[in-house]
Design an enzyme around this catalytic site. Structure first.
Site, short mmCIF file in Angstrom:
data_model
loop_
_atom_site.label_atom_id
_atom_site.label_comp_id
_atom_site.label_asym_id
_atom_site.label_seq_id
_atom_site.Cartn_x
_atom_site.Cartn_y
_atom_site.Cartn_z
N LYS A 111 52.01 -25.69 38.07
CA LYS A 111 51.98 -24.55 38.99
C LYS A 111 52.68 -24.92 40.29
O LYS A 111 53.40 -24.11 40.87
CB LYS A 111 50.54 -24.12 39.27
CG LYS A 111 49.84 -23.55 38.06
CD LYS A 111 49.39 -22.11 38.28
CE LYS A 111 48.86 -21.46 37.01
NZ LYS A 111 47.60 -22.05 36.53
N LYS A 194 53.77 -18.04 17.92
CA LYS A 194 52.49 -17.54 18.39
C LYS A 194 52.66 -16.20 19.09
O LYS A 194 53.63 -15.98 19.80
CB LYS A 194 51.94 -18.58 19.38
CG LYS A 194 50.61 -18.25 20.01
CD LYS A 194 50.15 -19.39 20.89
CE LYS A 194 48.98 -19.01 21.77
NZ LYS A 194 49.33 -18.40 23.04
N LYS A 197 51.10 -13.32 25.57
CA LYS A 197 51.62 -12.49 26.67
C LYS A 197 52.92 -13.07 27.21
O LYS A 197 53.87 -12.34 27.44
CB LYS A 197 50.59 -12.39 27.79
CG LYS A 197 49.42 -11.47 27.46
CD LYS A 197 48.56 -11.21 28.68
CE LYS A 197 47.72 -12.41 29.06
NZ LYS A 197 46.60 -12.68 28.14
P1 ATP Z 1 49.43 -16.50 28.24
O1 ATP Z 1 50.75 -16.22 27.59
O2 ATP Z 1 49.33 -16.00 29.65
O3 ATP Z 1 48.96 -17.90 28.03
P2 ATP Z 1 47.97 -15.58 25.99
O4 ATP Z 1 48.45 -14.33 25.38
O5 ATP Z 1 48.36 -16.87 25.31
O6 ATP Z 1 48.40 -15.56 27.50
P3 ATP Z 1 45.45 -16.50 26.89
O7 ATP Z 1 44.90 -15.78 28.04
O8 ATP Z 1 46.13 -17.82 27.11
O9 ATP Z 1 46.42 -15.51 26.11
O10 ATP Z 1 44.38 -16.72 25.75
C1 ATP Z 1 43.08 -16.19 25.76
C2 ATP Z 1 42.40 -16.62 24.48
O11 ATP Z 1 43.07 -16.06 23.35
C3 ATP Z 1 42.41 -18.12 24.26
O12 ATP Z 1 41.17 -18.50 23.74
C4 ATP Z 1 43.51 -18.34 23.27
O13 ATP Z 1 43.29 -19.49 22.49
C5 ATP Z 1 43.47 -17.08 22.44
N1 ATP Z 1 44.78 -16.74 21.92
C6 ATP Z 1 45.85 -16.35 22.61
N2 ATP Z 1 46.90 -16.10 21.81
C7 ATP Z 1 46.48 -16.35 20.55
C8 ATP Z 1 47.09 -16.28 19.24
N3 ATP Z 1 48.35 -15.90 19.07
N4 ATP Z 1 46.35 -16.59 18.16
C9 ATP Z 1 45.06 -16.98 18.31
N5 ATP Z 1 44.43 -17.08 19.49
C10 ATP Z 1 45.11 -16.77 20.60
MG MG Z 2 47.99 -18.88 26.44
#
Ligand code: ATP
Ligand code: MG
Length: 328
Positions: A111, A194, A197
């Site tokens: 960060k 994966k 977001k």
């Molecule tokens: P960012 O891109 O900001 O990291 P993200 O979409 O990966 O966002 P997070 O907020 O990091 O989402 O994840 C919240 C929860 O959802 C975590 O427990 C993470 O392991 C789970 N998660 C996120 N994306 C996936 C995925 N594609 N498959 C399974 N679990 C997921």
């Molecule tokens: Mg994430």
């Protein structure tokens, strides 16, 4: 009984990956453990969001979690900033947190590199605030992904340090609780590993059927199987992983056979997949809309959750003040 705590960052909306990877498991955990789910709005302050965005994003995420089945009767669901006891514990933990160790945390270094003009003390002490979130309820299990492992190490360090410093056995050492065996990793439809977001490839829980169809029909595929019973390349396996999550076993087996005998038509598979995602998400989408339209209800749920959380937090703080030597 184990006390499970999970913090939810109020950024963006929930997508299929969040649902199958985490939230669906949280819903089950509610029946097994004493669960605390909180919306980490203090944590979001490191990037200085606008007041109206803070209020809206907390409500948005609350509506979505409730729509997925988090139940305020079974769990304690609250907004972090409604439980000020956390901040007092944060102060105590900060007194025994050292600059060197905080500066070495990978997510801080990342960060700091990304926002060199905003390397604030809140960013540096993110691990102590997270430790306070966990320890304020004397939580024992924290469901986290790999990216949070180092912060969990720090939480254990601060719990141990407090116990040693005051010669008490007060804070249980919180353990990371892997959802890996419970959740499914949801791939992206763009050929990337994966859904996320940051990857910009999400099917959101609030997406309406037309949007879902469009996203699924655009999914990356290949030229088709080149030999009977061959191994599926990643982009095709991704579609099957999604089918495995949302479709019936019959549907999955039907397309698996079609793949194996090389008669598969990706258009048919995608149509079915889109329909099954829509059928899965429709009740959730409808509940999101209901909750979102009822801010009064959302605020009441948040308030009642905070009241419950503050009972547990106040008890911990009373003990901690006594241990440290303050009036209780
Ligand atoms: P960012 O891109 O900001 O990291 P993200 O979409 O990966 O966002 P997070 O907020 O990091 O989402 O994840 C919240 C929860 O959802 C975590 O427990 C993470 O392991 C789970 N998660 C996120 N994306 C996936 C995925 N594609 N498959 C399974 N679990 C997921
Ligand atoms: Mg994430």
């Amino acid at each position: 009984m184990d006390i499970v705590l999970s913090g939810i960052r109020p950024t963006g909306n929930l997508h299929l990956g969040n649902y199958y990877g985490a939230v669906k498991s949280f819903v089950k955990l509610q029946d097994e453990f004493n669960c605390y789910f909180f919306i980490a709005d203090w944590h979001s302050l490191t990037t200085h969001p606008k007041p109206e965005d803070i209020r809206r994003s907390a409500r948005t995420i609350l509506a979505e979690y409730l729509a997925c089945g988090l139940d305020p009767k079974k769990s304690t669901i609250y907004i972090q900033s409604d439980v000020p006891e956390t901040i007092e514990l944060y102060l105590y933990l900060n007194m025994n947190a050292y600059l060197g160790e905080l500066e070495r945390v990978t997510s801080f270094k990342e960060k700091a590199r990304k926002q060199p003009d905003n390397v604030n003390a809140g960013l540096l002490t993110y691990p102590t605030l997270m430790a306070a979130d966990i320890l304020i309820h004397r939580s024992t299990k924290v469901p986290v992904g790999k990216d949070q492992e180092q912060n969990m190490e720090m939480a254990r360090l601060y719990a141990n340090r407090f116990n040693n410093k005051y010669g008490v056995d007060y804070f249980p050492i919180p353990q990371s609780f892997s959802l890996a065996g419970r959740g499914i990793k949801i791939p992206g439809l763009d050929g990337s590993g994966k859904m996320g977001k940051s990857e910009g490839n999400c099917i959101y829980l609030y997406d309406d059927p037309a949007v879902i169809r469009k996203k699924v029909m655009r999914a990356v595929t290949d030229a088709g199987p080149q030999a009977p019973n061959s191994e599926k390349p990643e982009v095709i396996q991704n579609l099957f992983t999604l089918l495995g999550a949302v479709s019936s076993k019959e549907t999955y087996d039907y397309f698996d056979e079609k793949w194996n005998d090389m008669s598969i038509r990706y258009g048919d598979l995608k149509k079915q997949l889109a329909q099954d995602i829509i059928d899965t998400l429709t009740p959730i989408r409808e509940r999101i809309a209901e909750y979102s339209a009822n801010t009064e209800l959302l605020d009441r749920i948040a308030l009642e959750g905070a009241e419950k959380a503050r009972v547990s937090a106040a008890k911990t703080l009373r003990d901690v003040r006594e241990i440290i030597g303050f009036r209780v």
